[in-house]
Write an enzyme that holds these catalytic residues in place. Structure first.
Site, PDB file in Angstrom:
ATOM      1  N   GLY A  40       0.828  -1.212   0.000  1.00  0.00           N
ATOM      2  CA  GLY A  40       0.000   0.000   0.000  1.00  0.00           C
ATOM      3  C   GLY A  40       0.857   1.255   0.000  1.00  0.00           C
ATOM      4  O   GLY A  40       2.091   1.178  -0.097  1.00  0.00           O
ATOM      5  N   PHE A  41       0.215   2.385   0.117  1.00  0.00           N
ATOM      6  CA  PHE A  41       0.920   3.672   0.058  1.00  0.00           C
ATOM      7  C   PHE A  41       1.933   3.791   1.201  1.00  0.00           C
ATOM      8  O   PHE A  41       3.155   3.789   0.970  1.00  0.00           O
ATOM      9  CB  PHE A  41      -0.123   4.800   0.061  1.00  0.00           C
ATOM     10  N   ASP A  57      -0.057  -8.546   1.296  1.00  0.00           N
ATOM     11  CA  ASP A  57      -1.104  -7.671   0.746  1.00  0.00           C
ATOM     12  C   ASP A  57      -2.120  -8.514  -0.021  1.00  0.00           C
ATOM     13  O   ASP A  57      -1.759  -9.543  -0.603  1.00  0.00           O
ATOM     14  CB  ASP A  57      -0.486  -6.636  -0.213  1.00  0.00           C
ATOM     15  N   TYR A  70     -15.051   2.399   8.405  1.00  0.00           N
ATOM     16  CA  TYR A  70     -13.620   2.636   8.659  1.00  0.00           C
ATOM     17  C   TYR A  70     -13.404   3.049  10.118  1.00  0.00           C
ATOM     18  O   TYR A  70     -12.577   2.470  10.825  1.00  0.00           O
ATOM     19  CB  TYR A  70     -13.119   3.720   7.712  1.00  0.00           C
TER      20      TYR A  70
END
Ligand code: UDP
Length: 319
Positions: free
Chosen positions: A17-18, A38, A152
């Protein structure tokens, strides 16, 4: 970076991911061995392609909600896996809830089995639409559990709760980071967040889409500062949540104007509807991180944007 990280093998969930990919890179630079995991729903192989030739780096495609079993010893775990942009978690609400809950349970069990320290990534979203400003770690937040951001916010609130439970029940060495808005290369072009959107719009000379009247505030931390904060927190002995973010606050309208000025773009600002439950203000109080970790951000918005804007230029050319 002046951090004495214990040598050895580290697991990074969400490693493609980032933020995860930058963390893997830094761990490798520090001489560590890294296993990145991932499921690629929002992460990308491209983010770690340059690390694949390193014999201390392994990339595994795996979904954390199934279970987690990797043989051998570990010096530590960084649990970074989760969709993190409002557009992504609106698209994958069940996956988001599951990786924060089931996924976190599996990673914590793994750390207990391996008897190693674990850092889990929480978020400023645990403060919801905050009624205290700036946000200190002691603030309990103002979250709508059933709104579009609830998947979230609540998954990360559960992540914090279960992490503290494992700390108390199993004496697990836990670290909890509350990550505020972070930006830099490897954010996904279409992840819908304000930094990629504005950079790409400015590059293409298309309208810059400010949601609402643009009076909502955010503060943006460059990714290298974030990673340094994560590593310093990991090396500390503090088991409770710590804010990591940049306290330089601005309105989104000011940010749009800044991008236009910075890029010299001919783009015009247009106003679009404000997403439901979009927090009106957000700014980290980083007194705890300063005191505990001797950490504060060093990269200016301008410097960070230079790298990020360049990155979106390259990505734009190669796609
Ligand atoms: N935003 C905007 N235009 C965009 C994308 C986002 O005005 O094209 C606003 C969004 O409404 C929010 C802020 O920018 O107030 C930050 O949004 P982002 O999705 O980056 O992350 P958030 O801080 O909401 O998690």
């Amino acid at each position: 970076m002046s951090i004495l990280l214990p040598n050895g093998r580290y697991l990074v969930t969400g490693g493609a991911g980032f933020i995860g990919s930058h963390l893997c890179e830094t761990l490798l630079q520090q001489g560590c061995e890294v296993i990145a995991l991932d499921n690629f729903i929002t992460g990308s192989r491209e983010n770690v392609r340059h690390l694949l030739g390193n014999r201390r780096f392994t990339l595994l495609e795996q979904d954390l909600i199934d279970s987690l079993d990797i043989s051998g010893g570990f010096a530590g775990v960084f649990h970074m896996a989760s969709p993190a942009s409002p557009v992504d978690y609106a698209k994958y609400p069940i996956e988001t809830l599951r990786v924060g809950s089931l996924g976190t349970d599996h990673v914590l069990d793994f750390a207990v089995r391996k008897q190693c320290r674990i850092l889990v990534a929480s978020t400023s979203e645990v403060y919801g639409d905050p009624k205290e400003h700036p946000q200190k770690e002691t603030y309990w937040g103002n979250v709508n559990p059933i709104g579009p951001r609830g998947c979230y916010d609540e998954s990360k609130r559960y992540l914090e709760a279960v992490t503290m439970a494992y700390h108390r029940v199993h004496a697990l060495q836990t670290r909890i980071v509350r990550i505020f808005n972070t930006f830099g290369p490897r954010m996904r072009v279409n992840d819908g967040r304000v930094v990629p959107n504005f950079c790409i719009q400015a590059r293409n000379g298309t309208d810059i889409t400010v949601y609402g009247d643009g009076s909502q505030t955010r503060s943006f931390c460059y990714v290298s500062d974030n990673v340094e904060g994560l590593l310093r927190l990991f090396c500390s002995d503090y088991p409770e949540p710590v804010n990591i973010g940049n306290p330089l606050e601005m309105t989104i309208l000011q940010f749009a104007q800044f991008i236009i000025q910075f890029s010299g773009s001919k783009s015009k600002i247009v106003f679009r509807p404000l997403p439901v439950d979009d927090p009106k203000v957000r700014k980290p109080d980083i007194a705890l991180a300063k005191r505990l970790l001797d950490w504060s951000p060093r990269v200016s918005l301008e410097e960070g944007l230079k790298h990020t804007y360049e990155y979106f230029g390259q990505v734009g050319r190669s796609t």
